[in-house]
Design an enzyme around this catalytic site. Structure first.
Site, PDB file in Angstrom:
ATOM      1  N   GLU A  21       2.603   1.669   6.013  1.00 56.17           N
ATOM      2  CA  GLU A  21       1.339   2.341   5.729  1.00 56.17           C
ATOM      3  C   GLU A  21       0.261   2.100   6.779  1.00 56.17           C
ATOM      4  O   GLU A  21      -0.900   2.473   6.561  1.00 56.17           O
ATOM      5  CB  GLU A  21       0.809   1.884   4.366  1.00 56.17           C
ATOM      6  CG  GLU A  21       1.781   2.126   3.222  1.00 56.17           C
ATOM      7  CD  GLU A  21       1.198   1.782   1.877  1.00 56.17           C
ATOM      8  OE1 GLU A  21       0.720   2.709   1.199  1.00 56.17           O
ATOM      9  OE2 GLU A  21       1.199   0.587   1.505  1.00 56.17           O
TER      10      GLU A  21
ATOM     11  N   GLN B   7       7.061  -0.415   1.974  1.00 55.56           N
ATOM     12  CA  GLN B   7       6.158   0.676   2.353  1.00 55.56           C
ATOM     13  C   GLN B   7       5.567   0.448   3.739  1.00 55.56           C
ATOM     14  O   GLN B   7       5.071  -0.644   4.048  1.00 55.56           O
ATOM     15  CB  GLN B   7       5.034   0.824   1.331  1.00 55.56           C
ATOM     16  CG  GLN B   7       5.470   1.572   0.090  1.00 55.56           C
ATOM     17  CD  GLN B   7       4.294   2.204  -0.626  1.00 55.56           C
ATOM     18  OE1 GLN B   7       3.645   1.572  -1.439  1.00 55.56           O
ATOM     19  NE2 GLN B   7       4.029   3.474  -0.333  1.00 55.56           N
TER      20      GLN B   7
ATOM     21  N   ARG C 239       6.276  -0.385  -8.335  1.00 56.54           N
ATOM     22  CA  ARG C 239       5.490  -0.779  -7.170  1.00 56.54           C
ATOM     23  C   ARG C 239       4.519  -1.886  -7.587  1.00 56.54           C
ATOM     24  O   ARG C 239       3.690  -1.698  -8.476  1.00 56.54           O
ATOM     25  CB  ARG C 239       4.713   0.395  -6.581  1.00 56.54           C
ATOM     26  CG  ARG C 239       3.866  -0.053  -5.375  1.00 56.54           C
ATOM     27  CD  ARG C 239       3.369   1.090  -4.532  1.00 56.54           C
ATOM     28  NE  ARG C 239       2.336   1.882  -5.203  1.00 56.54           N
ATOM     29  CZ  ARG C 239       1.634   2.841  -4.583  1.00 56.54           C
ATOM     30  NH1 ARG C 239       1.875   3.136  -3.315  1.00 56.54           N
ATOM     31  NH2 ARG C 239       0.727   3.532  -5.243  1.00 56.54           N
TER      32      ARG C 239
ATOM     33  N   HIS D 219      -2.085   1.213  -7.799  1.00 64.06           N
ATOM     34  CA  HIS D 219      -3.258   2.064  -7.979  1.00 64.06           C
ATOM     35  C   HIS D 219      -3.376   2.607  -9.398  1.00 64.06           C
ATOM     36  O   HIS D 219      -4.048   3.618  -9.615  1.00 64.06           O
ATOM     37  CB  HIS D 219      -3.214   3.235  -6.997  1.00 64.06           C
ATOM     38  CG  HIS D 219      -3.383   2.830  -5.566  1.00 64.06           C
ATOM     39  ND1 HIS D 219      -4.511   2.214  -5.091  1.00 64.06           N
ATOM     40  CD2 HIS D 219      -2.549   2.949  -4.493  1.00 64.06           C
ATOM     41  CE1 HIS D 219      -4.385   1.964  -3.801  1.00 64.06           C
ATOM     42  NE2 HIS D 219      -3.200   2.398  -3.415  1.00 64.06           N
TER      43      HIS D 219
END
Length: 265
Positions: free
Chosen positions: A151, A149, A73, A48
């Site tokens: 999510e 992760q 990441r 992001h």
């Protein structure tokens, strides 16, 4: 020359809390500042944030002056991205939205040289100090860390199977995406989201693995640490700059619009 210890891997494997900070600004300078804070680990965000391979490598170089572990990441579990970023020196990876054990096994394989995996072989890259780390290829897995992760509801349901995959070190909850995928976007405090988060922690503990979470609210971070999460991110460069600048300007806002007297003398 020996590869330096992955302090994050050692800490979470030993059940010790490791406090981290997110790096989202895509700047080697800000990452250098954050890495010097005394954090146990930092996370250079490629999902992001405005980062690419070159900017991530520059940040890894900046962080290398400090003891903290610089994790990265990636934007996805793409096998070619894993190869490129690992050759660039990213040995601790966070992969978003891991949903199944098969997906986790594929990620581990991409991180592992043959015969155990499919990571492409290169003699001299940044990860092995351009050929200076003796025995790097045979021992590369020793200092690597994989945080998968969790999510979404599928990932939560499969958390125990994902945690059982050899090579997965951490189940890392993404509370923002998890809340969105569970129908309450932006509200990870909703009871059913908290139940899902607790179930991921339980799955990790049952498998003898660590659990992590992003918790920029100090009260949340304290609560998650007390519950047994060990890889905990407590803030970000972006958040610190935004909130700090907001607070500073707000402190002087009462002066706005006032007519000031001419300087004395």
């Amino acid at each position: 020359m020996q590869e330096r210890e992955n302090v994050l891997k050692s800490m979470v494997a030993g059940g010790r809390a490791a406090i981290g900070l997110w790096c989202s600004l895509g700047s080697a300078l800000t990452t250098e500042i954050v890495a010097g804070s005394g954090a146990d680990w930092i996370l250079i965000d490629g999902e992001h944030s405005p980062n690419d391979l070159r900017s991530v490598v520059a940040q890894l170089q900046a962080a290398a002056a400090f003891r903290c572990e610089a994790a990265v990441r990636l934007p996805s579990d793409d096998l070619n991205l894993i190869k490129q970023f690992m050759d660039g020196g990213a040995r601790s990876l966070m992969i978003p939205n891991v949903k199944t054990a098969d997906q986790a096994r594929g990620i581990v394989s991409a991180m592992t040289y043959a015969p155990g995996g499919i990571r492409g072989f290169s003699v001299g890259h940044r990860a092995n100090a351009f050929g200076r780390i003796k025995g790097y290829h045979a021992n590369a897995r020793n200092q690597q860390l994989l945080a998968a992760q969790i999510e979404c509801a599928t990932g939560v349901a499969n958390a125990a199977e994902i945690a059982a995959v050899e090579g997965v070190d951490v189940l890392f909850v993404g509370p923002g995406d998890l809340s969105a995928n569970l129908g309450v976007m932006g509200n990870p405090s909703a009871p059913h989201v908290q139940e899902a988060i607790a179930s991921v922690l339980a799955a990790a503990k049952a498998a003898g693995k660590a659990a992590g979470i992003l918790a920029p609210n100090p009260a949340d971070a304290d609560r998650y640490l007390a519950a047994g999460f060990t890889m905990v991110a407590v803030g970000s460069d972006l958040g610190l700059l935004a909130r700090g600048s907001d607070d500073l300007v707000s402190r002087f806002r009462t002066w706005t619009g006032r007519t000031l007297q001419a300087p004395l003398g």
